[in-house]
Every structure is written in C-alpha cells, then in structure tokens.
Design an enzyme around this catalytic site. Sequence first.
Site, PDB file in Angstrom:
ATOM      1  CD  GLU A  74      69.255 -12.630 -55.171  1.00 25.81           C
ATOM      2  OE1 GLU A  74      69.368 -13.361 -56.180  1.00 25.81           O
ATOM      3  OE2 GLU A  74      68.409 -12.826 -54.302  1.00 25.81           O
ATOM      4  NE  ARG A 119      81.872 -18.714 -66.610  1.00 27.85           N
ATOM      5  CZ  ARG A 119      81.778 -18.072 -67.727  1.00 27.85           C
ATOM      6  NH1 ARG A 119      82.864 -17.723 -68.383  1.00 27.85           N
ATOM      7  NH2 ARG A 119      80.618 -17.754 -68.218  1.00 27.85           N
ATOM      8  CE1 TYR A 176      77.276 -23.195 -67.653  1.00 30.74           C
ATOM      9  CE2 TYR A 176      79.376 -22.257 -66.981  1.00 30.74           C
ATOM     10  CZ  TYR A 176      78.178 -22.843 -66.661  1.00 30.74           C
ATOM     11  OH  TYR A 176      77.868 -23.084 -65.352  1.00 30.74           O
ATOM     12  CB  CYS A 203      92.757 -37.833 -70.097  1.00 29.72           C
ATOM     13  SG  CYS A 203      94.417 -37.893 -69.406  1.00 29.72           S
TER      14      CYS A 203
HETATM   15  N1  LLP Z   1      70.826 -14.752 -57.781  1.00 29.91           N
HETATM   16  C1  LLP Z   1      70.436 -15.997 -58.126  1.00 29.91           C
HETATM   17  C2  LLP Z   1      69.195 -16.539 -57.562  1.00 29.91           C
HETATM   18  C3  LLP Z   1      71.220 -16.759 -59.015  1.00 29.91           C
HETATM   19  O1  LLP Z   1      70.823 -17.981 -59.368  1.00 29.91           O
HETATM   20  C4  LLP Z   1      72.411 -16.208 -59.551  1.00 29.91           C
HETATM   21  C5  LLP Z   1      73.257 -16.977 -60.457  1.00 29.91           C
HETATM   22  C6  LLP Z   1      72.779 -14.915 -59.138  1.00 29.91           C
HETATM   23  C7  LLP Z   1      71.961 -14.211 -58.260  1.00 29.91           C
HETATM   24  C8  LLP Z   1      74.036 -14.243 -59.603  1.00 29.91           C
HETATM   25  O2  LLP Z   1      74.044 -14.047 -60.985  1.00 29.91           O
HETATM   26  P1  LLP Z   1      75.231 -13.187 -61.641  1.00 29.91           P
HETATM   27  O3  LLP Z   1      75.079 -11.745 -61.190  1.00 29.91           O
HETATM   28  O4  LLP Z   1      76.485 -13.781 -61.187  1.00 29.91           O
HETATM   29  O5  LLP Z   1      75.005 -13.356 -63.093  1.00 29.91           O
HETATM   30  N2  LLP Z   1      78.219 -20.902 -63.571  1.00 29.91           N
HETATM   31  C9  LLP Z   1      77.655 -20.015 -64.570  1.00 29.91           C
HETATM   32  C10 LLP Z   1      76.760 -18.957 -63.958  1.00 29.91           C
HETATM   33  C11 LLP Z   1      75.630 -19.536 -63.129  1.00 29.91           C
HETATM   34  C12 LLP Z   1      74.775 -18.487 -62.488  1.00 29.91           C
HETATM   35  C13 LLP Z   1      73.782 -19.090 -61.557  1.00 29.91           C
HETATM   36  N3  LLP Z   1      72.978 -18.171 -60.806  1.00 29.91           N
HETATM   37  C14 LLP Z   1      78.795 -19.385 -65.371  1.00 29.91           C
HETATM   38  O6  LLP Z   1      79.950 -19.711 -65.137  1.00 29.91           O
HETATM   39  O7  LLP Z   1      78.536 -18.602 -66.285  1.00 29.91           O
END
Ligand code: LLP
Length: 421
Positions: free
Chosen positions: A275, A314, A318, A346
């Site tokens: 995923e 972001r 973070y 702001c």
């Molecule tokens: N599968 C599940 C169950 C997840 O919770 C996530 C991400 C992914 C796949 C995809 O992960 P990726 O390949 O994109 O790392 N907003 C945060 C990232 C939150 C990720 C949440 N879950 C950021 O901007 O870094």
Amino acid sequence: MDHFLYRDGVLHAEDVRVSDIAAAVGTPFYVYSTATLTRHFTLFDEALGGMDHLICFAMKSNSNLAVLKLMGELGAGIDVVSMGEYLKAKAAGLPGDRIVFSGVGKTREEMRVALEGGIRQFNVESEPELEALNAVAMSLGVKAPIALRVNPDVDAKTHAKIATGKSENKFGIPIATCRDVYRRAGQMEGIDVVGIDVHIGSQLTQLEPFELAFTKVAELTELLRADGHDIRRLDLGGGLGIPYERSNEAPPLPVEYGEVIRKTVGHLGCEIEIEPGRLISGNAGILVSSVIYLKHGEGRDFLIVDAAMNDLVRPSMYDAHHDIVPVIEPLAGAEQAPLDIVGPVCETGDTFAKARDMPPLREDDLVAFRSAGAYGAVMASEYNSRPLIPEVLVHGDQFAVIRARPTYDEMINRDTIPVWL
Ligand code: LLP
C-alpha cells in the site's frame, strides 16, 4: 528521479514551463507529473515481479480523481480509509475487487457501503470491529473478506506521529494474541479470512524495520495455516520513504524493498499486496508559490510567500523538510543567503524553512516546494479563509486543471446563517 527539471533556465514539469502554468492558473497551486507517477508505480510493479501481487496505491497521500484514474489504468488497486475515499476510488473507475479498506475506526455504514459496492478485503484492526463487520455482512447475506491488521511491535524509526507498528500505537491487533482473534474470525458466518495485514509506519528510510515485521508475518502465516486458516494473501502496508532533502538523503529503492519482501515472505506462495502512497505521489508533485514580500527582520530576513501552512501543513506539523527552489534557474555561482521562508497565516508555525540558503529572490518571483505530491493537497484546509488551491496534472506538453480553485463566493456561500440571526 522525477520530471521537474530546469530546461532553458526555467523549471519544467515534464515539457511544460512551470511559469506558464502559473500564468494560467495563478499561484499558489499544486502540479503533478503523469510520467513520475507512472514511473514510481512501475518501479514497485517491477520490484515485485515474479510474485503474484497487487499494488494498492494509498490514496490518503493524494486523492485527486485524475491521479486515481491514472493509477487504475496502470493496474493499481487502491487502499482506502474512509467512505469518502471508497466512493472517490469508485468514481475514478476502480472496481471493488481492487479496493482494500484499511483504518482503525470503520463505521457500520462504511462497511455496508463497501460490501454492497464491492470490496477486495477489509483490513480489520480490532475484535469489536470484527464483530461489527460480521453482523453487517450477515445482515446483507454475504461474507466479508478480511485480513487482520497485526501490530508486530517493531520500531519503524520514523517521526513519532507517523509510526504505527509499536505496541503503544492505536493500530492493529497485537501479533502475540492475534491467533485467538483469527480463531474467532474463522468461526464467524459473515467473515472469510483471506490473509494478514501489517503496516508499521510512513517515511521509513531503513529496510530493517520492514524485514523484522515481514519476518514476523511469515512466522504467523505458518502458525495460522497450521491452525487451519487458508492464508493466501499478505498485505504488507506502505511506508517506504522518499528523499526530501536531495543533497543528503538516499532512502532504499523499491527494488531493494522488493528483495526484502521476496526474502521474508516470498516462499509462502501468497499473493502480495502493498500500500505505498508517498513513494508514488510524493516526488511526483510540487507546490508553486509566489514571493509576496522580502522582509528584513532583526538578525534574519523573511521571504513571505503566498502559500501557507493551510496549503502544505507538513513543515509545521512534523517539522518536515521540503526543498524549495526558484522557478527561474539561478545563475551559476549566484550568491546564497539564509532566509526564513514563511506564509501569510497568523501563526509563527506558518514557517516552511528557517535560515534556508537561497539565491537572490524578488517580489513576484516563483518558487517551487519539491516533494509535495503526497500529503500536500489532501491535508490542506481553508484556515484563515484561504480557499483550497488548485491542482494541475501535466502529461508531456499538456496540462489540465484537475481541481479548480474555488471562488471566494463559493467559499463564503458554504456557510449558512440561521433564521434567528
Ligand atoms: N497503509 C496504511 C494503513 C497507512 O496508514 C498508510 C499511511 C499507508 C498505507 C501509506 O503510507 P506511505 O507509503 O504513504 O508512507 N501525513 C503524514 C503521513 C501519514 C501516513 C499515514 N498512513 C505525512 O505527511 O508525512
């Protein structure tokens, strides 16, 4: 590698000058590259070559319909986490049997809609959720295909807000006790156990946590098979990181990640799902913004741009780094000076970069925030009553607005005033 390169002194998105898009749609805006999205999907597809697999794009990273349609045409599945995501995936033409439903708090309504509309599998995160799904499936006279999301208690070595695989996180069922839950699931009339799911976090820059987690999943597969379950599918989640700071980051490549999968679970004969979100969409997008003012402060200078934390959260959420580059290529040897790059919102938190070395910039110059294709537009808000910004998709020498900027009237007229006021 992406397709945002300087050519003839101007940053291009594939074959389109970013400055031409800015002139057509106004700043700020997001722009995505079809070639980069395609390339990243293909890298995963090749990395899992020889294994029966489905790459389920995590649409939480970028949920524009055009991006989903492209993914669908490439043969991807989609990982969804809400009814809205499920319905968007369907609207983009994805068949239900390529949609995986993840998430820690699926409602009965979401379960019903997905069961009626078609679903590949639910990744179930708790016993109460399993019971609810069983009840909903039985009421519809169907069996819900499920994997239990197991929590392998592995440290993903990433930012605490996006690590999910430790026992203290809210996600999944502890791997040590999941056999009991599988036994219960196996006895439920509305449930068809098809596999195991794991996802340990996002923006992982090392392979070791994946290897530890997948090894535990492999051991569990053997145990569950011995218990009589037909484990035929392993969903290994997303999480592979990208280089945000190009000058000094080199996270593992999809092909190396594929090798870890092959080594840890390849012998089990299972269909492999992954995923990935960020690695497919992250470096396939940039955020383009204009300089409003250069402000000389005490001991520091500020570059005030027209994008803000509501457009790209972001950095404030973070402390994330995004490379920021001028759209007009700086002259070779141009002198750099440190600037704090900030938006107009702001809050002091509306800061994209502190003391970032930048070449000379003036009012109205365009700058591009790199690596903004994942968790950029999807996390945007209208904070400070700033309308959501447009998204543009480039394909070779063509570009199209794939989400228009709402007018101020549209934004204002979404609110209603009660009769007594
Ligand atoms: N599968 C599940 C169950 C997840 O919770 C996530 C991400 C992914 C796949 C995809 O992960 P990726 O390949 O994109 O790392 N907003 C945060 C990232 C939150 C990720 C949440 N879950 C950021 O901007 O870094």
